[in-house]
Design a protein around this motif. Structure first.
Motif, PDB file in Angstrom:
ATOM      1  N   ARG A   1      -3.692   7.985   7.671  1.00 49.00           N
ATOM      2  CA  ARG A   1      -2.953   9.231   7.894  1.00 49.00           C
ATOM      3  C   ARG A   1      -2.776   9.995   6.593  1.00 49.00           C
ATOM      4  NH1 ARG A   1       2.452   7.719  10.825  1.00 49.00           N
ATOM      5  NH2 ARG A   1       2.752   9.978  10.555  1.00 49.00           N
ATOM      6  N   VAL A   2      -2.502   9.270   5.517  1.00 48.48           N
ATOM      7  CA  VAL A   2      -2.357   9.918   4.217  1.00 48.48           C
ATOM      8  C   VAL A   2      -3.660  10.595   3.813  1.00 48.48           C
ATOM      9  CG1 VAL A   2      -2.036   9.515   1.742  1.00 48.48           C
ATOM     10  CG2 VAL A   2      -0.491   8.455   3.399  1.00 48.48           C
ATOM     11  N   ALA A   3      -4.790   9.889   4.030  1.00 57.15           N
ATOM     12  CA  ALA A   3      -6.088  10.431   3.644  1.00 57.15           C
ATOM     13  C   ALA A   3      -6.395  11.739   4.373  1.00 57.15           C
ATOM     14  CB  ALA A   3      -7.183   9.403   3.925  1.00 57.15           C
TER      15      ALA A   3
ATOM     16  N   LEU B   1     -10.652 -10.515   4.436  1.00 57.72           N
ATOM     17  CA  LEU B   1     -10.338 -10.108   5.806  1.00 57.72           C
ATOM     18  C   LEU B   1      -8.932 -10.532   6.196  1.00 57.72           C
ATOM     19  CD1 LEU B   1     -13.685 -10.879   7.694  1.00 57.72           C
ATOM     20  CD2 LEU B   1     -12.839  -8.683   6.841  1.00 57.72           C
ATOM     21  N   THR B   2      -8.485 -11.691   5.706  1.00 52.16           N
ATOM     22  CA  THR B   2      -7.110 -12.134   5.972  1.00 52.16           C
ATOM     23  C   THR B   2      -6.119 -11.137   5.393  1.00 52.16           C
ATOM     24  OG1 THR B   2      -7.757 -14.465   5.991  1.00 52.16           O
ATOM     25  CG2 THR B   2      -5.439 -13.973   5.590  1.00 52.16           C
ATOM     26  N   ASP B   3      -6.408 -10.654   4.191  1.00 53.30           N
ATOM     27  CA  ASP B   3      -5.544  -9.638   3.580  1.00 53.30           C
ATOM     28  C   ASP B   3      -5.584  -8.342   4.384  1.00 53.30           C
ATOM     29  OD1 ASP B   3      -4.920 -11.410   1.584  1.00 53.30           O
ATOM     30  OD2 ASP B   3      -6.332 -10.583   0.129  1.00 53.30           O
ATOM     31  N   LEU B   4      -6.783  -7.973   4.852  1.00 48.78           N
ATOM     32  CA  LEU B   4      -6.913  -6.750   5.648  1.00 48.78           C
ATOM     33  C   LEU B   4      -6.067  -6.831   6.909  1.00 48.78           C
ATOM     34  CD1 LEU B   4      -8.257  -4.052   6.492  1.00 48.78           C
ATOM     35  CD2 LEU B   4     -10.130  -5.413   7.451  1.00 48.78           C
ATOM     36  N   VAL B   5      -6.126  -7.968   7.590  1.00 46.66           N
ATOM     37  CA  VAL B   5      -5.349  -8.146   8.820  1.00 46.66           C
ATOM     38  C   VAL B   5      -3.858  -8.051   8.528  1.00 46.66           C
ATOM     39  CG1 VAL B   5      -4.731  -9.789  10.628  1.00 46.66           C
ATOM     40  CG2 VAL B   5      -7.122  -9.492   9.986  1.00 46.66           C
ATOM     41  N   ALA B   6      -3.427  -8.654   7.404  1.00 49.03           N
ATOM     42  CA  ALA B   6      -2.010  -8.597   7.041  1.00 49.03           C
ATOM     43  C   ALA B   6      -1.581  -7.159   6.787  1.00 49.03           C
ATOM     44  CB  ALA B   6      -1.751  -9.454   5.805  1.00 49.03           C
ATOM     45  N   LEU B   7      -2.423  -6.388   6.102  1.00 50.38           N
ATOM     46  CA  LEU B   7      -2.093  -4.981   5.837  1.00 50.38           C
ATOM     47  C   LEU B   7      -2.079  -4.168   7.127  1.00 50.38           C
ATOM     48  CD1 LEU B   7      -4.201  -4.365   2.595  1.00 50.38           C
ATOM     49  CD2 LEU B   7      -1.717  -4.548   2.759  1.00 50.38           C
ATOM     50  N   ARG B   8      -3.026  -4.444   8.010  1.00 49.21           N
ATOM     51  CA  ARG B   8      -3.056  -3.703   9.267  1.00 49.21           C
ATOM     52  C   ARG B   8      -1.843  -4.034  10.129  1.00 49.21           C
ATOM     53  NH1 ARG B   8      -8.111  -4.975  11.610  1.00 49.21           N
ATOM     54  NH2 ARG B   8      -7.115  -6.739  12.623  1.00 49.21           N
ATOM     55  N   ASP B   9      -1.471  -5.319  10.172  1.00 49.83           N
ATOM     56  CA  ASP B   9      -0.303  -5.707  10.964  1.00 49.83           C
ATOM     57  C   ASP B   9       0.978  -5.062  10.441  1.00 49.83           C
ATOM     58  OD1 ASP B   9      -1.951  -7.228  12.513  1.00 49.83           O
ATOM     59  OD2 ASP B   9      -1.388  -9.157  11.634  1.00 49.83           O
ATOM     60  N   ALA B  10       1.013  -4.787   9.140  1.00 52.56           N
ATOM     61  CA  ALA B  10       2.176  -4.149   8.534  1.00 52.56           C
ATOM     62  C   ALA B  10       2.134  -2.628   8.653  1.00 52.56           C
ATOM     63  CB  ALA B  10       2.286  -4.553   7.067  1.00 52.56           C
ATOM     64  N   GLY B  11       1.050  -2.105   9.245  1.00 48.81           N
ATOM     65  CA  GLY B  11       0.925  -0.666   9.408  1.00 48.81           C
ATOM     66  C   GLY B  11       0.359   0.052   8.204  1.00 48.81           C
ATOM     67  N   VAL B  12      -0.054  -0.688   7.177  1.00 46.33           N
ATOM     68  CA  VAL B  12      -0.526  -0.057   5.943  1.00 46.33           C
ATOM     69  C   VAL B  12      -1.863   0.653   6.155  1.00 46.33           C
ATOM     70  CG1 VAL B  12      -1.278  -0.485   3.574  1.00 46.33           C
ATOM     71  CG2 VAL B  12       0.702  -1.693   4.491  1.00 46.33           C
ATOM     72  N   VAL B  13      -2.767   0.034   6.918  1.00 44.11           N
ATOM     73  CA  VAL B  13      -4.080   0.632   7.129  1.00 44.11           C
ATOM     74  C   VAL B  13      -3.950   1.953   7.874  1.00 44.11           C
ATOM     75  CG1 VAL B  13      -6.323   0.335   8.249  1.00 44.11           C
ATOM     76  CG2 VAL B  13      -5.243  -1.602   7.094  1.00 44.11           C
ATOM     77  N   GLU B  14      -3.137   1.960   8.926  1.00 42.61           N
ATOM     78  CA  GLU B  14      -2.934   3.203   9.678  1.00 42.61           C
ATOM     79  C   GLU B  14      -2.261   4.254   8.810  1.00 42.61           C
ATOM     80  OE1 GLU B  14      -0.833   4.764  13.837  1.00 42.61           O
ATOM     81  OE2 GLU B  14      -0.598   2.686  13.167  1.00 42.61           O
ATOM     82  N   PHE B  15      -1.286   3.816   8.011  1.00 41.99           N
ATOM     83  CA  PHE B  15      -0.595   4.739   7.118  1.00 41.99           C
ATOM     84  C   PHE B  15      -1.564   5.348   6.103  1.00 41.99           C
ATOM     85  CE2 PHE B  15       1.487   5.214   2.925  1.00 41.99           C
ATOM     86  CZ  PHE B  15       2.333   6.269   3.223  1.00 41.99           C
ATOM     87  N   ALA B  16      -2.419   4.519   5.518  1.00 42.73           N
ATOM     88  CA  ALA B  16      -3.374   5.010   4.529  1.00 42.73           C
ATOM     89  C   ALA B  16      -4.334   6.011   5.154  1.00 42.73           C
ATOM     90  CB  ALA B  16      -4.142   3.846   3.920  1.00 42.73           C
TER      91      ALA B  16
END
Length: 250
Positions: free
Chosen positions: A206-208, A189-204
């Motif tokens: 959108r790509v999907a 979950l710590t990794d997930l939060v870091a990815l979300r804060d960097a915009g990676v989750v939202e980007f992924a």
């Protein structure tokens, strides 16, 4: 209790009573109740009987922990998790701390954290996990100083289901019962939060939405570009539009 392919609480408790991990002979209901009470718990042999035969299937968290201590197993053993109980368990997190962590970390990229009202509605929706009010959920999240939260097993299952903690057997309620497992999930979950804060989750996400219509060449180009961006470590990185011509898009 619906637990998919995982054995029921009743089946797990009955097996642990018939084949205890720390002694040769089985536990009778009366003996087990005596051990629980001797350790400071409060349970009757009649209630243990109801739990073992499945007539009651929704014990409280405290009851699960008391039974586990008496039988010498990890509390997660009753829901298909690990059985061994080490002499020195990992530092315990409170239930409330775990629940607050889930709410802070797990939610769709398109919105903010779930409210207690939304979580309560999700758990209560189809009756599988009983019902829970938003006010009770708030009390579990932020209990009074002299109150120890004591949710019931089905509510733990509902929470695990709502936040996507699952394995092949169903909701991974062991998160709330096994601090070693919780520490592993919390690291993810710590990794997930870091990815979300960097915009990676939202980007992924959108790509999907668009990738299904992309050609294999475009997919390869996207993967190559993302990999280059991550490896470059430069904030001024530009998109390699055409390697041969040297073109780029900033």
């Amino acid at each position: 209790m619906d637990a998919g392919r995982r054995e029921s609480f009743a089946a797990n408790l009955d097996e642990l009573c018939r084949y205890p991990v720390a002694r040769r002979r089985p536990f009778t209901n009366t003996e087990l109740a005596r051990v629980v009470c001797g350790l400071g718990g409060d349970i009757t042999d009649g209630y243990i009987s109801h739990l073992r035969n499945g007539h009651r299937d929704n014990p409280t968290l405290q009851t699960v922990q008391d039974l586990a201590a008496a039988l010498g197993v990890c509390p997660a053993a009753f829901v298909g998790g690990r059985r061994e109980r080490r002499g020195e368990e990992d530092p315990r997190q409170t239930f409330s701390a775990k629940l607050r962590h889930l709410i802070a970390a797990i939610y769709p990229s398109s919105r903010g954290p779930y409210t207690p009202e939304e979580v309560a509605q999700s758990i209560s929706a189809d009756g599988r996990y009983g019902s829970i009010s938003s006010s009770h959920l708030r009390d579990l999240l932020n209990p009074a100083d002299d109150v120890v939260p004591n949710p019931r097993l089905k509510h733990l299952m509902g929470l695990a289901d709502h936040f996507g903690l699952a394995d092949d057997g169903g909701p991974q309620v062991a998160y709330f019962l096994d601090d070693r497992l919780a520490a592993s999930i919390d690291a993810e979950l710590t990794d997930l939060v870091a990815l979300r804060d960097a915009g990676v989750v939202e980007f992924a996400a959108r790509v999907a939405e668009h990738a299904s219509g992309w050609s294999p060449e475009l997919r390869s180009q996207a993967v190559r570009a993302i990999t280059q961006a991550m490896e470059s470590g430069e904030t001024s990185w530009v998109f390699p539009l055409n390697r041969e011509s040297g073109g780029a898009v900033t």
